[in-house]
Scaffold this active site. Structure first.
Site, PDB file in Angstrom:
ATOM      1  N   VAL A 185       0.873  -1.350   0.015  1.00 48.32           N
ATOM      2  CA  VAL A 185      -0.033   0.088   0.045  1.00 48.32           C
ATOM      3  C   VAL A 185       1.097   1.137  -0.034  1.00 48.32           C
ATOM      4  O   VAL A 185       2.156   1.072   0.623  1.00 48.32           O
ATOM      5  CB  VAL A 185      -1.009   0.002   1.259  1.00 48.32           C
ATOM      6  CG1 VAL A 185      -0.203   0.120   2.441  1.00 48.32           C
ATOM      7  CG2 VAL A 185      -1.974   1.130   1.281  1.00 48.32           C
TER       8      VAL A 185
ATOM      9  N   HIS B 124       9.539  -0.597  18.360  1.00 54.84           N
ATOM     10  CA  HIS B 124       8.719  -0.790  17.187  1.00 54.84           C
ATOM     11  C   HIS B 124       9.499  -0.019  16.191  1.00 54.84           C
ATOM     12  O   HIS B 124      10.197   1.094  16.368  1.00 54.84           O
ATOM     13  CB  HIS B 124       7.258  -0.239  17.640  1.00 54.84           C
ATOM     14  CG  HIS B 124       6.720  -0.973  18.621  1.00 54.84           C
ATOM     15  ND1 HIS B 124       6.742  -0.525  19.981  1.00 54.84           N
ATOM     16  CD2 HIS B 124       5.719  -1.953  18.733  1.00 54.84           C
ATOM     17  CE1 HIS B 124       6.030  -1.495  20.651  1.00 54.84           C
ATOM     18  NE2 HIS B 124       5.403  -2.454  19.679  1.00 54.84           N
TER      19      HIS B 124
ATOM     20  N   VAL C 251       8.162  -3.774  -9.779  1.00 51.59           N
ATOM     21  CA  VAL C 251       9.547  -4.084 -10.391  1.00 51.59           C
ATOM     22  C   VAL C 251      10.041  -5.529 -10.621  1.00 51.59           C
ATOM     23  O   VAL C 251      10.435  -6.144  -9.388  1.00 51.59           O
ATOM     24  CB  VAL C 251      10.237  -2.950  -9.569  1.00 51.59           C
ATOM     25  CG1 VAL C 251      11.733  -3.319 -10.089  1.00 51.59           C
ATOM     26  CG2 VAL C 251      10.120  -1.541  -9.622  1.00 51.59           C
TER      27      VAL C 251
ATOM     28  N   HIS D 226       7.734  -6.731  12.393  1.00 48.89           N
ATOM     29  CA  HIS D 226       8.810  -5.878  12.504  1.00 48.89           C
ATOM     30  C   HIS D 226      10.033  -6.343  11.895  1.00 48.89           C
ATOM     31  O   HIS D 226      11.109  -6.390  12.182  1.00 48.89           O
ATOM     32  CB  HIS D 226       9.312  -5.671  14.209  1.00 48.89           C
ATOM     33  CG  HIS D 226       8.257  -5.066  14.891  1.00 48.89           C
ATOM     34  ND1 HIS D 226       8.263  -4.993  16.259  1.00 48.89           N
ATOM     35  CD2 HIS D 226       7.293  -4.158  14.752  1.00 48.89           C
ATOM     36  CE1 HIS D 226       7.319  -4.181  16.740  1.00 48.89           C
ATOM     37  NE2 HIS D 226       6.739  -3.726  15.811  1.00 48.89           N
TER      38      HIS D 226
END
Length: 710
Positions: A125, A608, A274, A565
């Protein structure tokens, strides 16, 4: 109902493990609004100065900064599209991962957690991971980033990154001073920026149980930090959210791209993949091939040229995938896939790290009111909370994933046993627990990492486990510094299929030992005097599980591979240690190609990752600009850096693949004026490293945040 000076915690404490969607009708912007933000493939130019592969978090930051120069043209190619659902910027989106915004990938079975597979969290996104995350906006400890520098990456320690943390951020004083006073929320504005794009503040709500939990932490040896963002993100601390003055998500799309989208020199192409980077006969990256999303592999492609540089920002999952498809990667893998080898870089797709988490469950017999479950069990309170949010943008619904964390040092979690865990890790034969494809160089690189990790295990100023808390009894125990390493590899039978992801979760038994230490410490925390007013009662693992063997079984059944993460798959490390990019972020063995995303991290920080990615991208943009400004653009060839075989050494050797001088630098405590060799940072706001350049170079200022020896 009177205004309540309390701060809200999430319905779940870690959104990545148990995401709850707050129902909101999906309303999308119209076609005209979408077209204003993107170009049609038929409008593509044959060449741009810069091509950025990926319009996620880092890609949009770099695109904004590079397009500030109106003489340079910038193209961003993004596989995903815009998420214009208004609810995606509301606090409730912190616990919602729309499938349309994610790649559909599942890991291979994980032997360390009972052969279970796991969801792979990789954003598809515009805005990337900043569009779908929990909006916890903290940084790692200073030691986390200083360890990057110790791996041969000059300028990438905490002092080198702090200016970029600040440049990317504006801290806003919380809107409700009574909440601040009641909960004793503290901060230091000097470690934040004042005009950065991303807005950060503390939401105007605290659950009363959170204050009890803070007190209980202090009773078991975990003090509360005054401010964690200045390098002290260990022990217990308040965490700001990246939200604006109206409590809405502040992220790469609306803060970096939207203000720049009208620039005539900036173009964004969405819904295109790509396929490869194409190189000249001299191994210079000169173009990319792109293919419309949804078309079959082998369908027609478009080739677009780059005059200056191609920047990979396709994330931890697809940056190594694109490199491998382009002939840059492990020789054996590329040969098996029938891909001509341009640069044999075994580290491409290796070194995968995440924060695996085990869910631990307690319940409170005498919980205080209100508490997180009150939103489901008390209709009057739920109605009041909705009214507070709708009319005032305050109250329980103003919170994202949470606002408080415990990031606990191992010396605190297991004061009598941490040294045994360190000894166990250092005694291992590394190859036993690493992917079988690891080369001698990669094994050497892991040993350097292990030396730094075990030092962190023995540190009182670096957290090993994260315990999110917001008044609730259950949470996830997140392993911040795993010893296991995973891989991302293309499928040799179909290089354009989604890559194979193997986290290798808990393959190294040290990770299990660490998790057991965290579970025992959580029990200790729940037994603290202040907690007894809540009546904590253990549900899982269960009070009958007391031995390490019993808890080992629980860890295997409870652990999840990812908390979204993932990182480190194109690591910034010396090439002789399995690195993929040098400190200037250029890919080894080729020219004109750099990486600017989360994949360059060598060791995952105990935090985070959102704020860290902004800092990386801001610094990457300055490095790219500085290269372009240099006569002849010599920096387009990456330097090959090596460090000695022991992490404790401070000697580093830097050599360039062009005709740049080869310099050996030894840093000692007796040097009166530290000097910086060619290409190293030598000044800028917040810079605390060497400010004097070694002859014949002088310090050239690129902007207030960055300068280098030229």
């Amino acid at each position: 109902m009177p205004r309540m000076n309390l701060l809200r915690g999430p319905l779940v404490v870690v959104l990545h493990l148990l995401a709850l969607s707050h129902a909101s009708p999906r309303t999308y912007l119209g076609k005209d609004e979408l077209l204003r933000r993107q170009i049609d493939p038929g409008s593509l130019k044959s060449a741009y100065d810069y091509i950025i592969v990926g319009g996620g978090q880092s890609g949009l930051v770099i695109a904004n900064r590079l397009s500030e120069d109106t003489t340079k043209t910038v193209l961003v190619v993004e596989y995903g599209t815009f998420d214009n659902n208004p609810s995606q910027v509301e606090p409730s989106s912190a616990t919602s991962y729309p499938p349309m915004d994610l790649f559909n990938v599942t890991s291979v079975p994980q032997p360390g957690i009972g052969n279970r597979t796991g969801t792979v969290y990789a954003a598809a996104v515009v805005g990337g991971g900043s569009t779908i995350n929990g909006m916890l906006f903290e940084r790692g400890s200073a030691e986390d980033y200083d360890n990057w520098e110790k791996l041969g990456n000059a300028g990438w320690g905490f002092s080198g990154l702090l200016p970029y943390f600040k440049k990317s951020t504006t801290f806003n004083t919380p809107i409700d001073p009574s909440v601040v006073a009641d909960a004793n929320i503290t901060w230091d504005t000097s470690v934040y920026g004042t005009d950065g794009p991303i807005q950060a503040t503390y939401p105007p709500w605290v659950w009363p149980g959170t204050k009890i939990q803070f007190k209980a932490f202090s009773e078991v040896g975990v003090p509360t930090q005054f401010e964690a963002a200045g390098g002290n993100s260990y022990n217990a601390f308040w965490v700001p959210s990246n939200v604006d003055a109206n409590g809405r998500r502040s992220y790469a799309r609306n803060e970096y791209f939207d203000p720049a989208q009208s620039r005539p020199n900036l173009s964004l192409l969405v819904n295109y993949r790509v396929n490869e980077v194409l190189f000249s006969s001299t191994k210079r990256a000169q173009s990319v091939t792109i293919q419309a999303r949804g078309t079959a592999n082998g369908a027609s492609t478009i080739t677009v040229n780059a005059n200056t540089e191609i920047v990979l920002c396709a994330g931890w999952l697809h940056t190594p995938h694109i490199l491998q498809r382009s002939g840059v990667g492990p020789k054996a893998l590329l040969t098996a896939a029938g891909i001509p080898i341009l640069s044999d870089l075994p580290g491409v797709g290796s070194n995968l790290q995440d924060h695996p988490a085990a869910f631990i469950q307690f319940t409170y017999k005498t919980d205080v009111f209100p508490n997180p479950s009150s939103l489901q069990t008390n209709a009057t309170f739920a109605a009041w909370a909705q009214q507070q949010w709708t009319q005032l943008r305050e109250g329980p619904l103003s919170l994202t994933t949470g606002n408080s964390l415990g990031t606990i040092p191992l010396t605190t979690m297991n004061p009598t046993g941490y040294q045994a865990i360190i000894s166990k890790a250092l005694a291992q034969t590394p190859a036993t627990y690493l992917p079988k494809a690891y080369t001698a160089e990669q094994l050497a690189g892991f040993v350097e990492q292990r030396n730094l990790l075990t030092a962190s295990y023995g540190s009182s100023t670096n957290g090993i486990f994260e315990i999110p808390f917001n008044g609730g009894a259950s949470t996830a125990l997140c392993l911040d510094k795993p010893m296991s390493r995973g891989t991302v590899t293309l499928k040799t039978t179909d290089r354009y299929a989604e890559p194979s992801v193997d986290y290798n979760t808990n393959v190294n038994p040290v990770d299990v030992d660490l998790t057991i230490s965290a579970a025992r410490f959580y029990r200790t925390w729940m037994a603290a005097p202040s907690m007894q007013q809540l009546g904590p009662t253990e549900l899982t693992p269960g009070t009958t599980l007391t031995t390490d063997a019993q808890l080992n079984t629980w860890v295997s059944g409870s652990m999840s591979s990812s908390t979204a993460h993932s990182c480190c798959t194109a690591a910034m490390m010396p090439q002789n240690l399995g690195g993929v990019v040098s400190p200037d972020l250029l890919v080894y063995g080729v020219t004109g190609l750099s990486v600017g995303d989360i994949s360059v991290i060598p060791l995952i920080p105990a935090t985070h990752t959102c704020a860290t990615v902004y800092a990386i991208a801001e610094k990457a943009a300055d490095l790219i600009k500085a290269r372009a400004a240099s006569p002849g653009n010599p920096g387009s060839t990456s330097s090959t850096t090596s460090i000695s075989s022991t992490t404790s050494s401070t000697t580093s050797t830097t050599s360039s693949t062009t005709s740049q001088p080869t310099t050996t630098k030894t840093t000692t405590t007796t040097a009166p004026v530290p000097t910086q060799t060619h290409w190293g940072q030598c000044g800028g706001i917040g810079w605390q490293g060497p400010t004097v350049c070694a002859a014949p170079f002088t310090c050239k200022v690129s902007n207030p945040y960055y300068s280098q020896c030229l």
